[in-house]
Design an enzyme around this catalytic site. Structure first.
Site, PDB file in Angstrom:
ATOM      1  N   HIS A 111       0.817  -1.218   0.000  1.00 29.66           N
ATOM      2  CA  HIS A 111       0.000   0.000   0.000  1.00 29.66           C
ATOM      3  C   HIS A 111       0.840   1.253   0.000  1.00 29.66           C
ATOM      4  O   HIS A 111       0.411   2.289  -0.497  1.00 29.66           O
ATOM      5  CB  HIS A 111      -0.991  -0.029   1.166  1.00 29.66           C
ATOM      6  CG  HIS A 111      -2.129  -0.944   0.903  1.00 29.66           C
ATOM      7  ND1 HIS A 111      -2.212  -2.200   1.432  1.00 29.66           N
ATOM      8  CD2 HIS A 111      -3.191  -0.810   0.073  1.00 29.66           C
ATOM      9  CE1 HIS A 111      -3.300  -2.789   0.971  1.00 29.66           C
ATOM     10  NE2 HIS A 111      -3.902  -1.976   0.145  1.00 29.66           N
ATOM     11  N   GLU A 353     -11.733 -10.116  -4.654  1.00 31.99           N
ATOM     12  CA  GLU A 353     -10.313 -10.137  -4.273  1.00 31.99           C
ATOM     13  C   GLU A 353      -9.883 -11.488  -3.728  1.00 31.99           C
ATOM     14  O   GLU A 353      -8.722 -11.675  -3.376  1.00 31.99           O
ATOM     15  CB  GLU A 353     -10.016  -9.107  -3.175  1.00 31.99           C
ATOM     16  CG  GLU A 353     -10.548  -7.747  -3.403  1.00 31.99           C
ATOM     17  CD  GLU A 353     -10.094  -6.768  -2.350  1.00 31.99           C
ATOM     18  OE1 GLU A 353      -9.011  -6.206  -2.520  1.00 31.99           O
ATOM     19  OE2 GLU A 353     -10.825  -6.564  -1.367  1.00 31.99           O
ATOM     20  N   ASP A 377      -4.913  -7.977  -4.307  1.00 33.58           N
ATOM     21  CA  ASP A 377      -5.192  -9.047  -3.354  1.00 33.58           C
ATOM     22  C   ASP A 377      -5.529 -10.352  -4.069  1.00 33.58           C
ATOM     23  O   ASP A 377      -5.144 -11.424  -3.610  1.00 33.58           O
ATOM     24  CB  ASP A 377      -6.338  -8.648  -2.410  1.00 33.58           C
ATOM     25  CG  ASP A 377      -5.818  -7.828  -1.247  1.00 33.58           C
ATOM     26  OD1 ASP A 377      -4.755  -8.185  -0.704  1.00 33.58           O
ATOM     27  OD2 ASP A 377      -6.447  -6.824  -0.895  1.00 33.58           O
ATOM     28  N   CYS A 424      -9.880  -2.551 -10.337  1.00 28.83           N
ATOM     29  CA  CYS A 424      -9.311  -1.378  -9.668  1.00 28.83           C
ATOM     30  C   CYS A 424      -7.953  -1.688  -9.037  1.00 28.83           C
ATOM     31  O   CYS A 424      -7.355  -0.828  -8.409  1.00 28.83           O
ATOM     32  CB  CYS A 424     -10.273  -0.808  -8.633  1.00 28.83           C
ATOM     33  SG  CYS A 424     -10.654  -1.967  -7.326  1.00 28.83           S
TER      34      CYS A 424
HETATM   35  C1  PEP Z   1      -6.682  -4.707  -4.584  1.00 26.97           C
HETATM   36  O1  PEP Z   1      -6.529  -5.545  -3.702  1.00 26.97           O
HETATM   37  O2  PEP Z   1      -6.397  -4.907  -5.791  1.00 26.97           O
HETATM   38  C2  PEP Z   1      -7.246  -3.376  -4.253  1.00 26.97           C
HETATM   39  C3  PEP Z   1      -7.566  -2.516  -5.179  1.00 26.97           C
HETATM   40  O3  PEP Z   1      -7.341  -3.047  -2.933  1.00 26.97           O
HETATM   41  P1  PEP Z   1      -6.048  -2.689  -2.020  1.00 26.97           P
HETATM   42  O4  PEP Z   1      -4.866  -2.580  -2.934  1.00 26.97           O
HETATM   43  O5  PEP Z   1      -6.358  -1.419  -1.338  1.00 26.97           O
HETATM   44  O6  PEP Z   1      -5.972  -3.850  -1.105  1.00 26.97           O
HETATM   45 MG    MG Z   2      -7.436  -5.234  -1.770  1.00 25.75          MG
END
Ligand code: PEP
Ligand code: MG
Length: 482
Positions: A111, A353, A377, A424
């Site tokens: 992140h 996810e 994820d 996303c």
């Molecule tokens: C993902 O897991 O692809 C996602 C968009 O959420 P995050 O990266 O915030 O876990």
């Molecule tokens: Mg995620």
């Protein structure tokens, strides 16, 4: 909890009164005493709390002595090098002072890296042992694209960087022509090209890059940036501001996705052996209905000010979505009784996810208005590769046919149920996969603002009908396996 603990407060008071010292000394001494007590315990978990005690003591002392904790404040702009940066620390970086950052730990999918991308800060995460203490104070050039760092660069290297920066400026200028143009392929397939954001401040970059909506607002960053639970009013203001600024374009706000690498101390989450598979995201919300309710109230109130959609992360089961929907209905009822305006038709979606959500896609699609695939994820859980770990190299391949087949399987289920599907995760910005996404029938791609125009250029040059599912086939001779 520690600073409110009676035995700790008594220890500080005893020092203060017994030794006629100042408060800073009393706090420091009491902290030492407690740290030593934990360090001597038999249980591994309790022994590890020594670090927490030292951390709390340091923060108390900083507060008492007026040392700012709000991150790094260099006199001149610098390249920051650190063993690691937590997402909450990254959020506090001052973009005008930090030219870029390099960390020993983490990975391009952590992140911290995702945040850096959204904030437009060049970053290299997971440099490992190559990053050394003695580099402090030396001149460094870093290339976020290749992951290279050059120390005390010679003239040729400096020239190389200047040329590269110039080319980048030229590319950006060319991209300017794409603003205002449609995200449509040569044969007329439209893709919703949206942006991922972490705070209302990021909306200016979305508008500057002509993003067509917000495909993912990671609401947990509001929680990470705060020292305590953000109130309903604070959250409402943030969501309303984004919804209003996007002027009727869709804004998908994901409910709190905290846990794993996104930790906020005040949640008091237990330390877990496998936090990525632990109590995180929707699991925390469902276990803490009051925290969930506050956020849902803020979200529904904001729905009166723009086109807000609500999205739930880390879903694995049908019952979770049913419980989420019940919570939504209860909040809507409350608002109605209080005479507070909201949009009762606010769209509800879930993130795909986990492998479980892929295989339950047909049932889940009956309960929601849209899917959005979190490939960060999904890759981690499909391939059993920790997204924080940078050493997995060729084992962690987001182009793996298993990940792409999961996408196709989910997209088919979504379309059979008549709902749309977006991506996303970071993979959405991977232009080399655009033909595969078009062949699969992905309806929406949500990326960091800087990635919008390059993706638009690629969409406008593509022919969707001609795209094939070739990448879903097992590629036996790709570089990773040789
Ligand atoms: C993902 O897991 O692809 C996602 C968009 O959420 P995050 O990266 O915030 O876990
Ligand atoms: Mg995620």
């Amino acid at each position: 909890m520690f600073v409110e603990d009676d035995s700790y407060v008594d220890a500080v008071m005893e020092k203060l009164e017994g030794e006629s010292c100042n408060i800073e000394y009393a706090v420091q001494q009491a902290g030492e005493q407690f740290a030593a007590m934990f360090a001597a315990m038999d249980d591994d978990y309790m022994r590890a709390r020594e670090v927490d005690i030292r951390d709390v003591t340091r923060r108390l002392l900083n507060n008492l002595t007026g040392i700012a904790e709000d991150g790094i404040d260099p006199v001149a702009p610098v390249v920051l090098a650190a063993d690691d940066l937590a997402p909450s620390e990254t959020l506090r970086l001052d973009k005008t002072k930090i030219l870029g950052f390099i960390t020993q730990g983490g990975s391009g999918n952590s992140h911290t890296a995702i945040l850096a991308r959204a904030m437009g800060i060049p970053a290299i995460c997971g440099l490992g042992e190559a990053l050394k203490q003695e580099y402090e104070g030396r001149q460094a050039y870093m290339d976020g694209e290749t992951g290279q760092v050059f120390l005390d660069p010679d003239e040729m290297t400096v020239q190389m960087f200047q040329d590269k920066a110039e080319k980048q400026r030229e590319r950006k200028a060319l991209m300017e022509n794409l603003k205002g143009k449609e995200d449509v392929t040569l044969d007329g397939r439209r893709i919703e090209l949206c942006c991922n954001i972490g705070s209302p401040d990021d909306v200016s970059a979305v508008l500057a890059n002509d993003g067509q909506g917000i495909g993912l607002f990671r609401s947990e960053y509001l929680y990470l940036a705060a020292g305590d639970y953000p109130t309903e009013e604070e959250q409402f203001e943030a969501y309303r501001a984004v919804a209003a600024a996007m002027e009727g374009k869709r804004v998908i706000i994901r409910t709190l996705d905290i846990g794993a690498d996104k930790q906020a101390g005040y949640f008091g989450l237990q330390k877990e052996e496998n936090p990525a598979m632990g109590l995180r995201a929707i699991r925390i919300c469902l276990n803490r209905p009051e925290v969930f309710r506050t956020q849902l109230r803020a979200l529904y109130r904001a729905s009166a000010f723009g086109k807000v959609s609500i999205m739930f992360p880390m879903v694995t089961s049908v019952w979770e979505v049913e419980e989420c929907r019940r919570a939504c209905r209860s909040v809507m009822k409350e608002l109605e009784q209080e005479g507070i305006p909201f949009n009762p038709d606010t769209e509800i979606g879930i993130m795909i996810e986990t492998p479980a959500s892929v295989f339950m896609a047909a049932e889940l699609a009956e309960l929601v208005d849209f899917f959005s695939v979190g490939t960060n994820d999904l890759t981690q859980y499909m391939l059993a590769c920790d997204r924080q770990c940078n050493d997995l190299g060729r084992f962690c391949d987001p182009h793996h046919p298993a990940v792409l087949r999961a996408l196709k399987f989910t997209a088919d289920a979504a379309h059979r149920a008549g709902i749309r599907i977006g991506i996303c995760g970071e993979l959405a910005a991977d232009v080399s996969l655009l033909p595969t996404f078009l062949a699969i029938g992905i309806d929406e791609l949500s990326v960091s603002p800087e990635a919008v125009l390059p993706l638009r250029a690629a969409i406008r040059k593509s022919n969707a009908q001609a795209c094939t599912l070739e990448k879903l086939e097992c590629q036996r001779n790709d570089a990773g396996k040789e």
